[in-house]
Design a protein around this motif. Structure first.
Motif, PDB file in Angstrom:
ATOM      1  N   TYR A   1       0.814  -1.206   0.000  1.00 43.29           N
ATOM      2  CA  TYR A   1       0.000   0.000   0.000  1.00 43.29           C
ATOM      3  C   TYR A   1       0.847   1.255   0.000  1.00 43.29           C
TER       4      TYR A   1
ATOM      5  N   ASP B   1      -0.895   1.934   5.471  1.00 39.61           N
ATOM      6  CA  ASP B   1      -2.282   1.535   5.656  1.00 39.61           C
ATOM      7  C   ASP B   1      -2.402   0.014   5.675  1.00 39.61           C
TER       8      ASP B   1
ATOM      9  N   ARG C   1      -8.456   0.435  -1.515  1.00 35.76           N
ATOM     10  CA  ARG C   1      -9.283   1.306  -0.652  1.00 35.76           C
ATOM     11  C   ARG C   1     -10.759   1.195  -1.023  1.00 35.76           C
TER      12      ARG C   1
ATOM     13  N   ARG D   1     -12.129  -2.115   0.135  1.00 35.38           N
ATOM     14  CA  ARG D   1     -12.348  -2.118   1.582  1.00 35.38           C
ATOM     15  C   ARG D   1     -13.618  -1.346   1.920  1.00 35.38           C
TER      16      ARG D   1
END
Length: 191
Positions: free
Chosen positions: A25, A29, A164, A167
């Motif tokens: 990442y 993160d 992202r 998620r």
């Protein structure tokens, strides 16, 4: 559809390269990977450090390893040590002499082949590369038994650049929004 049968003899004879691809990442993160120059100088905090393994567009670390010479192909990165808890996110593909995929593990680190040769969960990976691309602390003869136990037919490695958004989608699905709430959310996302 029949499942292809791979044997240790076949892998010992045909596997010439190992393609390692690990999600990275790069923004602190969720990754637990550190880099140093072999002298314990942490490189990720050096503003001039350019990670030679990084595919920034796809948010992945990539290495092509020649298993006969135990070197990184086309290495131009100086001395580098990567230590990380990569968990079950990597893809490890054995390639033949023409660099065609022959067998693959997606998930846990095949630690019978890759350092640190841990006995356990396959969460950790340690790669030590010298300035000429030579790999250090590799066990020989090479042990492909993890590929026999956990391997499969190779598939293309997917990008990690949408991590992202994936998620966020996973979180939203877990909220079990009704139709009205979903409409409201979509309208506010457009703003």
């Amino acid at each position: 559809m029949t499942k292809k049968k791979i044997t240790l003899d076949f892998l010992n004879e045909k596997a010439r390269y190992l393609d390692v691809v690990i999600p990275y990442y790069g923004d602190d993160d969720g990754h637990l990977i550190t880099f140093n120059n072999g002298f314990m100088t942490e490189l990720e905090y050096d503003e001039e450090f350019v990670n030679p393994m990084l595919d920034a567009e796809n948010k992945q670390l990539k290495l092509l390893i020649d298993l006969q010479t135990l070197t990184v192909v086309d290495w131009k990165g100086g001395n580098l040590r990567m230590w990380g808890k990569v968990r079950d996110g990597g893809t490890y593909t054995l390639l033949d002499a023409e660099k065609k995929p022959i067998w693959q593990i997606k998930g846990y680190v095949p630690n019978k082949l890759l350092p640190p040769h841990e006995k356990g969960w396959g969460d950790y990976l340690e790669i030590i590369i010298t300035s000429d691309g030579s790999l250090q602390e590799w066990r020989t003869p090479l042990d492909f038994t993890d590929f026999i136990k956990d391997g499969r037919e190779p598939k293309p490695v997917q990008t990690n650049k949408w991590y992202r958004a994936k998620r966020a989608l996973w979180h939203i699905r877990g909220c079990h929004l009704n139709g009205e709430e979903m409409t409201w959310l979509i309208e506010h996302l457009k703003e």
